[in-house]
Each structure stands twice: as structure tokens, then as C-alpha cells.
Scaffold this motif. Structure first.
Motif, PDB file in Angstrom:
ATOM      1  N   ASP A 235      -5.554  -3.929  -2.788  1.00 34.69           N
ATOM      2  CA  ASP A 235      -6.153  -2.657  -2.389  1.00 34.69           C
ATOM      3  C   ASP A 235      -5.098  -1.789  -1.701  1.00 34.69           C
ATOM      4  O   ASP A 235      -3.908  -2.138  -1.669  1.00 34.69           O
ATOM      5  N   LEU A 236      -5.509  -0.679  -1.161  1.00 35.18           N
ATOM      6  CA  LEU A 236      -4.570   0.265  -0.568  1.00 35.18           C
ATOM      7  C   LEU A 236      -3.841  -0.306   0.646  1.00 35.18           C
ATOM      8  O   LEU A 236      -2.748   0.120   0.980  1.00 35.18           O
TER       9      LEU A 236
ATOM     10  N   ALA B 106      -8.637   2.319  -6.924  1.00 34.54           N
ATOM     11  CA  ALA B 106      -7.485   2.914  -6.225  1.00 34.54           C
ATOM     12  C   ALA B 106      -6.316   1.938  -6.157  1.00 34.54           C
ATOM     13  O   ALA B 106      -5.156   2.341  -6.240  1.00 34.54           O
ATOM     14  N   GLY B 107      -6.611   0.658  -6.020  1.00 31.38           N
ATOM     15  CA  GLY B 107      -5.549  -0.339  -5.958  1.00 31.38           C
ATOM     16  C   GLY B 107      -4.765  -0.443  -7.248  1.00 31.38           C
ATOM     17  O   GLY B 107      -3.533  -0.564  -7.235  1.00 31.38           O
TER      18      GLY B 107
ATOM     19  N   LEU C  89      -4.346   1.964  -9.431  1.00 34.30           N
ATOM     20  CA  LEU C  89      -3.526   3.173  -9.526  1.00 34.30           C
ATOM     21  C   LEU C  89      -2.309   3.108  -8.601  1.00 34.30           C
ATOM     22  O   LEU C  89      -1.203   3.460  -8.986  1.00 34.30           O
ATOM     23  N   LYS C  90      -2.515   2.648  -7.367  1.00 33.66           N
ATOM     24  CA  LYS C  90      -1.410   2.605  -6.405  1.00 33.66           C
ATOM     25  C   LYS C  90      -0.319   1.623  -6.835  1.00 33.66           C
ATOM     26  O   LYS C  90       0.863   1.922  -6.769  1.00 33.66           O
ATOM     27  N   HIS C  91      -0.727   0.429  -7.269  1.00 33.17           N
ATOM     28  CA  HIS C  91       0.233  -0.636  -7.571  1.00 33.17           C
ATOM     29  C   HIS C  91       0.679  -0.652  -9.029  1.00 33.17           C
ATOM     30  O   HIS C  91       1.572  -1.410  -9.400  1.00 33.17           O
ATOM     31  N   ARG C  92       0.025   0.188  -9.860  1.00 30.94           N
ATOM     32  CA  ARG C  92       0.378   0.317 -11.287  1.00 30.94           C
ATOM     33  C   ARG C  92       0.350  -1.039 -11.997  1.00 30.94           C
ATOM     34  O   ARG C  92       1.167  -1.323 -12.871  1.00 30.94           O
TER      35      ARG C  92
END
Length: 190
Positions: free
Chosen positions: A23-24, A58-59, A61-64
Motif C-alpha cells: 500500500d502507500l 493505489a498501491g 499504481l505507486k509501486h508499478r
């Protein structure tokens, strides 16, 4: 005679995949997704569909990156729980006793107890209605050694859990029917 059921997402059965992402805050999380499948053989790629409201969204997207841990019949209750509560509110790994493992190849966790793992690097994001389809290039596939025959995973050993969307029920895999690209040869014109 066939009965019309209308416009519904009922392509059954569907897989029971635990989609793993950090997660973020970097905490391991997993959610169950039944909307997914292989989308390309070159490059080897799979897709999973996730709603934007999900904590996993969101996780990824953030970590690709994301992983797919294929749930098995032995862990049906734990897999089901991964789709009930949100990782935003609770540590699902602590709640279920499942073990998150940090992938060595992508920035995402997988579930150690599940027999087949697919590690993916996010390559495409496509909005489709209420879902976002994440397409990932496969970095590696891991299978428990005792679930293999030569270089191939054995479905009857893996015992993947499958989902029937209309009935909202889980099932196990049935018996071997035959060899692919062989059974139908009797219909080939000579």
C-alpha cells in the motif's frame, strides 16, 4: 433451449486470485479478484481488474507492480476473507495467518501458502466501466515443487479455487478430461 440471463458478468468459472501489492505506506496487502486472465503470450502478460475504491488500487499504481497468488481449495476460507475486509482497516495477513513474501523481482508481495504465484510489472492501465484493468508483464511464475510434473504445474495437485459469479460460490477443479491440441485431431480433415 437456452435461457437468457441478460447483461451480467457471468463468464464462469472465474479464477480466485489474490492480487498482492504494497500500500502507500509500504504495508503488504492482498485482495481477491475474479476478473482476470492471460492477455498476451509475447510479452507474457496477465490482467486483473480492480475498482478505484479498493485499497490495492493505489498501491499497484505507486509501486508499478503486483502479484497474483492463485488460491487453492485448502485455503478457501482465507482467500474468501481477503475479499471481505479492506486492507485500509485491517492487516489481512495477520487476520488470516497467511504469510506475505517480498518478491525479489517486482515491488509487490505474494502469499507463501498459495501454490502458484505470478509476479508482474505494471505495463498498461485501462479504465473499463467501474473497474480499472491492470495489465502486467510476467516477470516470473513460481510453483510449489510438489505441485509439478516435469516443467509443468499439475492442476490436480494445485487444486485451484474457482468462483461462479452468478451463484457466488467457490468450487474445486474437476477431473482430467483429455490432452489439449490432441483430443480434437479426429476432426481434422485429412
Amino acid at each position: 433451449m437456452k435461457k437468457s440471463l441478460g447483461k451480467k458478468p457471468l463468464a464462469a468459472p472465474a479464477p480466485v486470485w489474490a492480487v498482492g501489492a504494497y500500500d502507500l505506506e509500504g504495508k503488504p496487502n492482498a485482495m481477491i479478484a475474479a476478473w482476470g486472465g492471460i492477455v498476451s503470450s509475447k510479452p507474457a502478460s496477465i490482467a486483473v481488474s480492480v475498482q478505484k475504491a479498493r485499497h490495492t488500487y493505489a498501491g499497484i499504481l505507486k509501486h508499478r507492480a503486483f502479484t497474483v497468488s492463485v488460491a487453492d481449495v485448502a485455503h478457501a476460507a482465507q482467500a474468501d476473507y481477503l475479499g471481505i475486509d479492506s486492507g485500509k482497516d485491517i492487516d489481512k495477513f495477520a487476520a488470516t495467518g497467511l504469510t506475505p513474501v517480498r518478491s525479489e523481482l517486482v515491488d509487490a508481495p505474494y502469499i507463501d501458502e498459495f501454490p502458484l504465484i505470478v509476479e508482474c510489472t505494471l505495463t498498461n492501465v485501462l479504465e473499463v466501466g467501474v473497474h480499472v484493468q491492470f495489465i502486467g508483464e510476467i516477470a516470473d511464475v513460481k510453483v510449489d515443487e510438489d505441485k509439478m510434473s516435469g516443467s509443468a504445474p499439475l492442476p490436480e495437485a494445485i487444486q485451484p479455487l474457482i468462483f461462479t459469479p452468478g451463484a457466488r460460490t467457490y468450487h474445486g477443479l474437476g477431473q482430467l478430461v483429455g490432452k489439449a491440441f490432441s483430443m480434437g485431431l479426429e476432426y481434422r480433415k485429412k
